[in-house]
Enzyme design. Structure first.
Site, PDB file in Angstrom:
ATOM      1  N   CYS A 104       0.835  -1.202   0.000  1.00 36.81           N
ATOM      2  CA  CYS A 104       0.000   0.000   0.000  1.00 36.81           C
ATOM      3  C   CYS A 104       0.873   1.257   0.000  1.00 36.81           C
ATOM      4  CB  CYS A 104      -0.911  -0.003   1.222  1.00 36.81           C
ATOM      5  SG  CYS A 104      -1.885   1.511   1.363  1.00 36.81           S
ATOM      6  N   LYS A 114      -9.422  -9.672   5.536  1.00 35.29           N
ATOM      7  CA  LYS A 114      -9.155  -8.846   6.719  1.00 35.29           C
ATOM      8  C   LYS A 114      -9.527  -9.600   7.995  1.00 35.29           C
ATOM      9  CE  LYS A 114     -10.131  -4.746   4.012  1.00 35.29           C
ATOM     10  NZ  LYS A 114     -11.096  -3.702   3.719  1.00 35.29           N
ATOM     11  N   GLU A 167      -5.856   7.072   8.335  1.00 32.83           N
ATOM     12  CA  GLU A 167      -5.592   7.967   7.203  1.00 32.83           C
ATOM     13  C   GLU A 167      -4.139   8.443   7.235  1.00 32.83           C
ATOM     14  OE1 GLU A 167      -7.465   8.224   4.593  1.00 32.83           O
ATOM     15  OE2 GLU A 167      -9.157   7.214   5.504  1.00 32.83           O
ATOM     16  N   SER A 168      -3.435   8.175   6.158  1.00 37.16           N
ATOM     17  CA  SER A 168      -1.990   8.421   6.117  1.00 37.16           C
ATOM     18  C   SER A 168      -1.622   9.883   6.324  1.00 37.16           C
ATOM     19  CB  SER A 168      -1.398   7.898   4.811  1.00 37.16           C
ATOM     20  OG  SER A 168      -1.962   8.556   3.699  1.00 37.16           O
TER      21      SER A 168
END
Length: 145
Positions: free
Chosen positions: A14, A41, A71-72
């Site tokens: 990712c 998952k 959230e990056s």
């Protein structure tokens, strides 16, 4: 930040996870990394993830409950603000603008790479190329800072 343990919950391919990992590595912050199979998952992951996506950053503070960031962009900003070392954002507004541009580019690339139908792949490839062509007309960000 004293007495903090960080765990990055991720999928190794990712690109959004890689952003958070780069900040951790550049700031020389020790952290644990846990891989999650996004095609299957695990229940523990779904129980703690607000979005069902990676990355997640688990922040363990001594004497209090764990905090989870998702959230990056938020994770990178948190790490930049709370960890020692120089800021990775020399001009915050300009950096933020380029981060958003990069997020959109990565999203288009991800959709292209994971398209199941040729027509969708062709559309996403065209969108990605169009977006990259827009980059050429942007002013040099260093002149603003």
């Amino acid at each position: 930040m004293p007495n903090v343990e960080l765990t990055l919950i991720n999928h190794p391919l990712c690109p959004f996870v890689q952003r958070a990992a780069i900040v951790l590595l550049e700031k020389k912050v020790p952290f644990e990394r846990i891989d999650v199979d996004l095609a299957d998952k695990p229940d523990w992951f779904m129980a703690i993830s607000q979005t069902g996506k990676v990355p997640l950053l688990k922040v363990k503070l001594s004497g209090s409950a764990d905090a989870l960031l998702f959230e990056s962009t938020a994770i990178c900003e948190y790490l930049n603000e709370t960890q020692d070392g120089v800021s990775l954002y020399s001009n915050y507004a300009i950096s933020r603008a380029w981060v958003e541009f990069g997020v959109a580019a990565l999203s288009e690339a991800w959709q292209f790479l994971n398209a199941k139908e040729l027509a969708v792949a062709d559309d996403k490839k065209a969108d990605f190329r169009d977006q990259q062509a827009q980059d050429r007309g942007m002013p040099d960000a260093t002149r603003l800072g």
